[in-house]
Design a protein around this motif. Sequence first.
Motif, PDB file in Angstrom:
ATOM      1  N   GLY A   1       0.634  -1.311   0.014  1.00 50.37           N
ATOM      2  CA  GLY A   1       0.049  -0.055   0.109  1.00 50.37           C
ATOM      3  C   GLY A   1       0.921   1.241  -0.052  1.00 50.37           C
ATOM      4  O   GLY A   1       1.941   1.170  -0.337  1.00 50.37           O
ATOM      5  N   GLU A   2       0.414   2.280   0.572  1.00 51.06           N
ATOM      6  CA  GLU A   2       1.088   3.340   0.625  1.00 51.06           C
ATOM      7  C   GLU A   2       2.087   3.502   1.652  1.00 51.06           C
ATOM      8  O   GLU A   2       1.799   3.358   2.771  1.00 51.06           O
ATOM      9  N   PRO A   3       3.316   4.073   1.186  1.00 47.59           N
ATOM     10  CA  PRO A   3       4.364   4.561   2.561  1.00 47.59           C
ATOM     11  C   PRO A   3       4.046   5.420   3.450  1.00 47.59           C
ATOM     12  O   PRO A   3       3.244   6.490   2.888  1.00 47.59           O
ATOM     13  N   GLU A   4       3.889   5.083   4.895  1.00 50.06           N
ATOM     14  CA  GLU A   4       3.644   6.186   5.677  1.00 50.06           C
ATOM     15  C   GLU A   4       4.941   6.769   6.012  1.00 50.06           C
ATOM     16  O   GLU A   4       5.793   6.142   6.707  1.00 50.06           O
ATOM     17  N   PHE A   5       5.105   7.924   5.570  1.00 50.76           N
ATOM     18  CA  PHE A   5       6.481   8.702   6.041  1.00 50.76           C
ATOM     19  C   PHE A   5       6.142   9.336   7.438  1.00 50.76           C
ATOM     20  O   PHE A   5       5.157  10.071   7.596  1.00 50.76           O
ATOM     21  N   THR A   6       7.424   9.944   8.029  1.00 57.41           N
ATOM     22  CA  THR A   6       7.549  10.476   9.178  1.00 57.41           C
ATOM     23  C   THR A   6       7.127  11.969   9.009  1.00 57.41           C
ATOM     24  O   THR A   6       6.787  12.771   9.752  1.00 57.41           O
ATOM     25  N   ASP A   7       7.455  12.399   7.797  1.00 61.08           N
ATOM     26  CA  ASP A   7       7.382  13.985   7.288  1.00 61.08           C
ATOM     27  C   ASP A   7       7.167  14.151   6.197  1.00 61.08           C
ATOM     28  O   ASP A   7       7.277  12.970   5.221  1.00 61.08           O
ATOM     29  N   SER A   8       7.044  15.278   5.555  1.00 64.22           N
ATOM     30  CA  SER A   8       6.976  15.691   4.194  1.00 64.22           C
ATOM     31  C   SER A   8       8.117  15.336   3.455  1.00 64.22           C
ATOM     32  O   SER A   8       8.085  15.362   2.195  1.00 64.22           O
ATOM     33  N   GLN A   9       9.159  15.391   3.940  1.00 69.04           N
ATOM     34  CA  GLN A   9      10.589  15.170   3.250  1.00 69.04           C
ATOM     35  C   GLN A   9      10.725  13.929   2.906  1.00 69.04           C
ATOM     36  O   GLN A   9      11.473  13.552   2.280  1.00 69.04           O
ATOM     37  N   GLN A  10       9.858  12.911   3.446  1.00 65.64           N
ATOM     38  CA  GLN A  10       9.992  11.517   3.075  1.00 65.64           C
ATOM     39  C   GLN A  10      11.362  10.954   3.467  1.00 65.64           C
ATOM     40  O   GLN A  10      11.890  10.119   2.617  1.00 65.64           O
ATOM     41  N   ILE A  11      11.753  11.288   4.517  1.00 64.78           N
ATOM     42  CA  ILE A  11      13.297  10.658   5.059  1.00 64.78           C
ATOM     43  C   ILE A  11      13.024   9.615   5.792  1.00 64.78           C
ATOM     44  O   ILE A  11      14.241   8.549   5.909  1.00 64.78           O
ATOM     45  N   ALA A  12      11.887   8.848   6.136  1.00 61.78           N
ATOM     46  CA  ALA A  12      11.769   7.640   6.919  1.00 61.78           C
ATOM     47  C   ALA A  12      10.330   7.324   6.657  1.00 61.78           C
ATOM     48  O   ALA A  12       9.336   8.063   6.774  1.00 61.78           O
ATOM     49  N   VAL A  13      10.231   5.827   6.631  1.00 60.56           N
ATOM     50  CA  VAL A  13       8.873   5.133   6.610  1.00 60.56           C
ATOM     51  C   VAL A  13       8.562   4.607   7.986  1.00 60.56           C
ATOM     52  O   VAL A  13       9.720   4.410   8.798  1.00 60.56           O
ATOM     53  N   THR A  14       7.387   4.149   8.224  1.00 59.61           N
ATOM     54  CA  THR A  14       7.057   3.511   9.490  1.00 59.61           C
ATOM     55  C   THR A  14       6.335   2.090   9.000  1.00 59.61           C
ATOM     56  O   THR A  14       6.001   1.528  10.238  1.00 59.61           O
TER      57      THR A  14
END
Length: 192
Positions: A90-103
Motif C-alpha cells: 500500500g502507501e508508504p507512511e512517512f514521518t514527514d513531508s520530506q519523506q526521510i523515513a517510513v514506518t
Amino acid sequence: MAVIIKQSSLTIEDYLKQEEKAIDKSEWIQGKIIKMAGASANYNTLTGKLHALLLFALEDLNYSVFMSDMRLWIEESQSYVYPDVMVIQGEPEFTDSQQIAVTNPCFIAEILSPSTAGFDKSQKFTLYRSISQLQEYLLIDQKSYRVELYRKVGERQWLFTEFIGKDAIVELEIVNIQIALSELYKRVKFNE
C-alpha cells in the motif's frame, strides 16, 4: 556492515540534523548512535540483487521497495534504522513531508556480516517485531548459500525456516514471490 556502538547525548532532533549533513550513515537506537561502516562486495551484490528481484516482481502491484538508504522509524523503541531492503504494502507512511523515513514495512531483509549477524538476529529483530505491519524478516548470509526466514504466524509468534544450498527456493508469502538462491547468489564470491 560493521557497526560501532556509542552512547550519545544527542537528542533525536540533533541526530536527524547530523544525518542530513553526514557522509556516513548512523542509526539511532534507543539513545545510542550506531555508525555504519563500509560494505563488502558480497553485501552490495546481495542487497542490489534482492532489491532488483523484488522491485521488478512488484513493479505493477501495490508495493514500494526501498534499499538501505531509506530510514525506518520504529515508534515503540524510539529508533531510526537503515534496513538493507524493505517492502511496504500500500502507501508508504512517512514521518514527514520530506519523506526521510517510513514506518510501515511488511517485509524487511538484512544481509548478515560477521560484525552484525548477532545484532541483526537478536536486538534488531526485537525492534522490528514491534512493527505491526511486519510479516516477514529475511536474513541473508553472504558467505554461503544460507537464508533464514522469520514469518509472523500469530500474535507474538514467528515461524523460523532455514534455506540452505544453491538449489533452495525461498517463498515470501507477504509479497507472493519465490526466490531461488541460485539466482540471489549469482556473482557472489565465496571464500574457500
